[in-house]
Design a protein around this motif. Structure first.
Motif, PDB file in Angstrom:
ATOM      1  N   ILE A 129     -22.844 -40.489   9.277  1.00 54.47           N
ATOM      2  CA  ILE A 129     -22.163 -39.857   8.506  1.00 54.47           C
ATOM      3  C   ILE A 129     -21.839 -38.404   7.578  1.00 54.47           C
ATOM      4  CG2 ILE A 129     -21.567 -41.396   5.442  1.00 54.47           C
ATOM      5  CD1 ILE A 129     -22.675 -43.497   6.415  1.00 54.47           C
ATOM      6  N   TYR A 130     -23.715 -38.481   7.542  1.00 49.51           N
ATOM      7  CA  TYR A 130     -23.762 -36.978   7.332  1.00 49.51           C
ATOM      8  C   TYR A 130     -23.236 -36.076   7.660  1.00 49.51           C
ATOM      9  CZ  TYR A 130     -26.460 -33.218   5.546  1.00 49.51           C
ATOM     10  OH  TYR A 130     -27.434 -31.794   5.517  1.00 49.51           O
ATOM     11  N   SER A 131     -23.459 -36.418   8.994  1.00 47.04           N
ATOM     12  CA  SER A 131     -23.133 -35.055  10.240  1.00 47.04           C
ATOM     13  C   SER A 131     -20.982 -35.192  10.303  1.00 47.04           C
ATOM     14  CB  SER A 131     -23.643 -35.821  11.131  1.00 47.04           C
ATOM     15  OG  SER A 131     -24.790 -35.433  12.184  1.00 47.04           O
ATOM     16  N   ASN A 132     -19.901 -36.050   9.973  1.00 48.51           N
ATOM     17  CA  ASN A 132     -19.015 -35.965  10.201  1.00 48.51           C
ATOM     18  C   ASN A 132     -18.235 -35.276   9.186  1.00 48.51           C
ATOM     19  OD1 ASN A 132     -18.815 -36.764  12.641  1.00 48.51           O
ATOM     20  ND2 ASN A 132     -19.763 -38.280  12.593  1.00 48.51           N
ATOM     21  N   THR A 133     -18.573 -35.388   8.149  1.00 48.24           N
ATOM     22  CA  THR A 133     -18.258 -34.942   6.414  1.00 48.24           C
ATOM     23  C   THR A 133     -18.584 -33.645   6.200  1.00 48.24           C
ATOM     24  OG1 THR A 133     -17.176 -36.211   4.985  1.00 48.24           O
ATOM     25  CG2 THR A 133     -19.510 -36.778   4.989  1.00 48.24           C
ATOM     26  N   GLU A 134     -18.074 -33.531   5.218  1.00 45.66           N
ATOM     27  CA  GLU A 134     -17.854 -31.840   4.365  1.00 45.66           C
ATOM     28  C   GLU A 134     -18.292 -32.824   2.709  1.00 45.66           C
ATOM     29  OE1 GLU A 134     -18.967 -28.694   5.442  1.00 45.66           O
ATOM     30  OE2 GLU A 134     -18.527 -29.467   6.910  1.00 45.66           O
ATOM     31  N   THR A 135     -18.166 -34.136   2.471  1.00 45.93           N
ATOM     32  CA  THR A 135     -18.009 -35.045   0.796  1.00 45.93           C
ATOM     33  C   THR A 135     -19.339 -34.574   0.582  1.00 45.93           C
ATOM     34  OG1 THR A 135     -16.329 -36.186   1.566  1.00 45.93           O
ATOM     35  CG2 THR A 135     -17.389 -36.251  -0.161  1.00 45.93           C
ATOM     36  N   ASN A 136     -19.342 -34.957  -0.729  1.00 49.42           N
ATOM     37  CA  ASN A 136     -20.366 -35.375  -0.876  1.00 49.42           C
ATOM     38  C   ASN A 136     -21.141 -36.622  -1.024  1.00 49.42           C
ATOM     39  OD1 ASN A 136     -22.788 -34.661  -3.328  1.00 49.42           O
ATOM     40  ND2 ASN A 136     -21.504 -34.565  -5.192  1.00 49.42           N
ATOM     41  N   VAL A 137     -21.960 -36.874  -0.633  1.00 48.66           N
ATOM     42  CA  VAL A 137     -22.458 -38.581   0.056  1.00 48.66           C
ATOM     43  C   VAL A 137     -23.155 -37.991  -0.798  1.00 48.66           C
ATOM     44  CG1 VAL A 137     -22.642 -39.882   1.531  1.00 48.66           C
ATOM     45  CG2 VAL A 137     -20.556 -38.297   1.607  1.00 48.66           C
ATOM     46  N   LEU A 138     -23.890 -39.792  -1.804  1.00 50.47           N
ATOM     47  CA  LEU A 138     -24.932 -40.201  -2.413  1.00 50.47           C
ATOM     48  C   LEU A 138     -25.361 -41.075  -1.542  1.00 50.47           C
ATOM     49  CD1 LEU A 138     -27.394 -39.620  -4.077  1.00 50.47           C
ATOM     50  CD2 LEU A 138     -25.939 -40.456  -5.968  1.00 50.47           C
ATOM     51  N   PHE A 139     -26.292 -41.283  -1.015  1.00 53.71           N
ATOM     52  CA  PHE A 139     -27.006 -42.729  -0.120  1.00 53.71           C
ATOM     53  C   PHE A 139     -27.369 -43.357  -1.114  1.00 53.71           C
ATOM     54  CE2 PHE A 139     -26.068 -40.116   3.597  1.00 53.71           C
ATOM     55  CZ  PHE A 139     -24.593 -40.137   4.166  1.00 53.71           C
ATOM     56  N   TYR A 140     -27.228 -44.617  -0.945  1.00 55.46           N
ATOM     57  CA  TYR A 140     -28.114 -45.692  -2.092  1.00 55.46           C
ATOM     58  C   TYR A 140     -28.780 -46.341  -1.061  1.00 55.46           C
ATOM     59  CZ  TYR A 140     -26.524 -44.794  -6.884  1.00 55.46           C
ATOM     60  OH  TYR A 140     -25.816 -44.268  -8.018  1.00 55.46           O
ATOM     61  N   ILE A 141     -30.016 -46.466  -0.488  1.00 51.42           N
ATOM     62  CA  ILE A 141     -30.319 -46.875   0.336  1.00 51.42           C
ATOM     63  C   ILE A 141     -31.457 -47.832  -0.386  1.00 51.42           C
ATOM     64  CG2 ILE A 141     -31.968 -46.645   2.846  1.00 51.42           C
ATOM     65  CD1 ILE A 141     -31.640 -43.554   2.344  1.00 51.42           C
ATOM     66  N   VAL A 142     -31.025 -49.210   0.492  1.00 54.22           N
ATOM     67  CA  VAL A 142     -32.147 -50.347  -0.469  1.00 54.22           C
ATOM     68  C   VAL A 142     -32.619 -51.138   0.813  1.00 54.22           C
ATOM     69  CG1 VAL A 142     -31.588 -52.583  -1.533  1.00 54.22           C
ATOM     70  CG2 VAL A 142     -29.670 -50.456  -1.271  1.00 54.22           C
ATOM     71  N   GLY A 143     -33.904 -51.434  -0.218  1.00 54.44           N
ATOM     72  CA  GLY A 143     -35.226 -51.570   1.061  1.00 54.44           C
ATOM     73  C   GLY A 143     -36.013 -52.342  -0.379  1.00 54.44           C
ATOM     74  N   LEU A 144     -36.967 -53.532   1.043  1.00 49.07           N
ATOM     75  CA  LEU A 144     -38.439 -54.544  -0.075  1.00 49.07           C
ATOM     76  C   LEU A 144     -39.190 -53.522  -0.548  1.00 49.07           C
ATOM     77  CD1 LEU A 144     -38.054 -57.555   1.813  1.00 49.07           C
ATOM     78  CD2 LEU A 144     -36.057 -57.374  -0.020  1.00 49.07           C
ATOM     79  N   LYS A 145     -40.014 -54.089  -1.509  1.00 52.70           N
ATOM     80  CA  LYS A 145     -41.303 -53.283  -1.339  1.00 52.70           C
ATOM     81  C   LYS A 145     -42.240 -52.420  -0.336  1.00 52.70           C
ATOM     82  CE  LYS A 145     -44.350 -53.149  -5.059  1.00 52.70           C
ATOM     83  NZ  LYS A 145     -45.541 -53.847  -6.419  1.00 52.70           N
ATOM     84  N   THR A 146     -42.071 -53.052   0.419  1.00 54.32           N
ATOM     85  CA  THR A 146     -43.075 -53.391   1.422  1.00 54.32           C
ATOM     86  C   THR A 146     -42.405 -51.936   2.562  1.00 54.32           C
ATOM     87  OG1 THR A 146     -42.068 -55.383   2.334  1.00 54.32           O
ATOM     88  CG2 THR A 146     -44.253 -55.201   1.903  1.00 54.32           C
ATOM     89  N   THR A 147     -41.759 -52.111   2.834  1.00 54.34           N
ATOM     90  CA  THR A 147     -40.694 -51.332   3.676  1.00 54.34           C
ATOM     91  C   THR A 147     -40.342 -49.346   2.633  1.00 54.34           C
ATOM     92  OG1 THR A 147     -38.033 -52.293   3.343  1.00 54.34           O
ATOM     93  CG2 THR A 147     -39.297 -53.069   4.627  1.00 54.34           C
ATOM     94  N   ILE A 148     -39.783 -49.763   1.674  1.00 51.44           N
ATOM     95  CA  ILE A 148     -39.509 -48.093   1.320  1.00 51.44           C
ATOM     96  C   ILE A 148     -39.937 -46.727   1.528  1.00 51.44           C
ATOM     97  CG2 ILE A 148     -39.533 -46.960  -0.948  1.00 51.44           C
ATOM     98  CD1 ILE A 148     -38.094 -49.742  -2.278  1.00 51.44           C
ATOM     99  N   PRO A 149     -42.339 -46.727   1.428  1.00 50.12           N
ATOM    100  CA  PRO A 149     -42.458 -45.583   1.831  1.00 50.12           C
ATOM    101  C   PRO A 149     -42.230 -45.368   3.259  1.00 50.12           C
ATOM    102  CG  PRO A 149     -43.525 -47.364   0.979  1.00 50.12           C
ATOM    103  CD  PRO A 149     -42.570 -48.168   0.824  1.00 50.12           C
ATOM    104  N   HIS A 150     -41.363 -46.316   3.868  1.00 55.04           N
ATOM    105  CA  HIS A 150     -41.576 -45.708   5.556  1.00 55.04           C
ATOM    106  C   HIS A 150     -40.322 -45.447   5.463  1.00 55.04           C
ATOM    107  CE1 HIS A 150     -40.921 -47.274   9.760  1.00 55.04           C
ATOM    108  NE2 HIS A 150     -41.034 -46.226  10.109  1.00 55.04           N
ATOM    109  N   ILE A 151     -39.011 -45.797   5.662  1.00 53.85           N
ATOM    110  CA  ILE A 151     -37.862 -44.750   5.911  1.00 53.85           C
ATOM    111  C   ILE A 151     -37.905 -44.349   4.682  1.00 53.85           C
ATOM    112  CG2 ILE A 151     -37.078 -46.335   3.257  1.00 53.85           C
ATOM    113  CD1 ILE A 151     -34.644 -45.454   6.775  1.00 53.85           C
ATOM    114  N   ARG A 152     -38.870 -43.682   3.549  1.00 52.62           N
ATOM    115  CA  ARG A 152     -38.811 -42.064   2.463  1.00 52.62           C
ATOM    116  C   ARG A 152     -39.376 -41.618   2.910  1.00 52.62           C
ATOM    117  NH1 ARG A 152     -37.957 -41.118  -2.796  1.00 52.62           N
ATOM    118  NH2 ARG A 152     -38.072 -43.335  -3.645  1.00 52.62           N
TER     119      ARG A 152
END
Length: 350
Positions: free
Chosen positions: A72-95
């Protein structure tokens, strides 16, 4: 005694004074004009629109969310805000994954989903336990997770975007519609593939028509289904129509009456949406949701068709980060390896 002054001289003097006054004002008003222009540029009406995109980051498939975000990020010039939804245990990894890769430039918010909201609402089903994962139901709760936006895009993690996400965001929703989906009968080029793998694209594939509660809905079993893996949603309408409450009602009824199950075509997250949104949704451009890439490890689309597609969706059992799967090269173009080394691709030679 003043010398005689002609009318022409007086007029000439007045003209010179007027010109001087105009020039003085022009020079001294420039900062003010620039200031006003800056204020206008920063006003809500003139600001570049922010496009909120919701994607889940589930344990064991975070590489999918990363690839989707990168595409998504690579194919647009648009101002995108990503809401990345996870469980408490997975959030540190994705961040950590985002902040230690080229995606550190993206605008994102990490949102924790509390699975307790699902307590008592999911009927246990052993045939496809992966469909019961809490994050599969995030799409039911969009207004609770996303507060300040009128319009939101929700995407499953097993997708790749090849077009400009602005086009999808610009999907028109009819008055009174809370969401837009892709109709499963919308694209003739996919019909042969759907038939060849025995996939259902009607309500009969998702709901148990032996149950009175389903028959009482008055929906023909041959009605085309839709796929909620790509959603353009109007939050005002969603809240006004109490969509979340309606979905929860049907989840509760399924626990009690077993109205649909994952042994049918679409599992447990699609079915309540088919009921609640029946006859009340707008449609997404078919090229913005080419589906069924994960339904069989053998059936393939033509390369030309896939190049024209704006969004590819590996819905089904055969995911492009696992083996076997089809068209994995298209997915791998956007995959970013995990800096921590926890997430690895499954390949025949690995």
């Amino acid at each position: 005694i003043f010398p005689f002054v002609s009318v022409n001289q007086i007029l000439l003097l007045l003209l010179i004074l007027t010109v001087c006054a105009i020039l003085y004002n022009k020079v001294h008003q420039v900062p003010s004009a620039l200031k006003n222009e800056t204020v206008d540029l920063e006003s809500p009406e003139e600001m570049e629109e922010e496009i909120p995109v919701v994607i889940c980051a589930a344990a064991g498939r975070m590489g999918a969310a990363i690839a989707a975000i990168n595409s998504i990020y690579s194919n647009t010039e648009t101002n995108v805000l990503f809401y990345i939804v996870g469980l408490k245990t997975t959030i540190p990894h994705i961040r950590k994954w985002i902040e230690n890769s080229k995606l550190k430039e993206i605008k994102f918010k990490v949102v924790e989903f509390n699975p307790m909201v699902l307590k008592g609402k999911i009927r246990q089903d052993a045939s496809r336990p992966e469909l019961l994962q809490p994050l599969n139901f995030v799409r039911f709760y969009l207004p609770l997770l996303i507060q300040k936006h009128e319009k939101v895009i929700y995407l499953d993690d097993d997708i790749i975007v090849q077009g400009d996400i602005q086009e999808l965001y610009d999907t028109k929703l009819a008055p009174g519609h809370a969401a837009a989906f892709s109709d499963d009968c919308d694209l003739p080029s996919t019909h042969e593939m759907v038939r060849s793998v025995g996939m259902q694209n009607t309500y009969m594939g998702f709901l148990d028509y032996r149950k009175q509660a389903i028959r009482d809905l008055g929906i023909s079993p041959s009605t085309c289904s839709f796929n909620p893996g790509v959603i353009v949603a109007n939050m005002t309408e969603w809240k006004h129509q109490r969509i979340t409450k309606q979905l929860e009602k049907w989840m509760q009824r399924n626990v009690e009456e077993n109205l649909y199950s994952s042994t049918l075509g679409g599992g447990v997250a699609t079915s309540p949406m088919l009921i609640v949104f029946h006859g009340k949704y707008s449609t997404i451009n078919p090229m913005w949701h080419i589906r069924h890439l994960g339904w069989s490890p053998d059936t393939r689309y033509s390369e030309h068709f896939l190049q024209e597609a704006k969004l590819l969706h590996w819905n089904g059992r055969y995911k492009p980060w696992d083996y076997p799967s089809v068209h994995t090269d298209l997915w791998e173009n956007w995959f970013i390896p995990d800096p921590s080394g926890k997430f690895k691709l499954t390949r025949p030679d690995s």
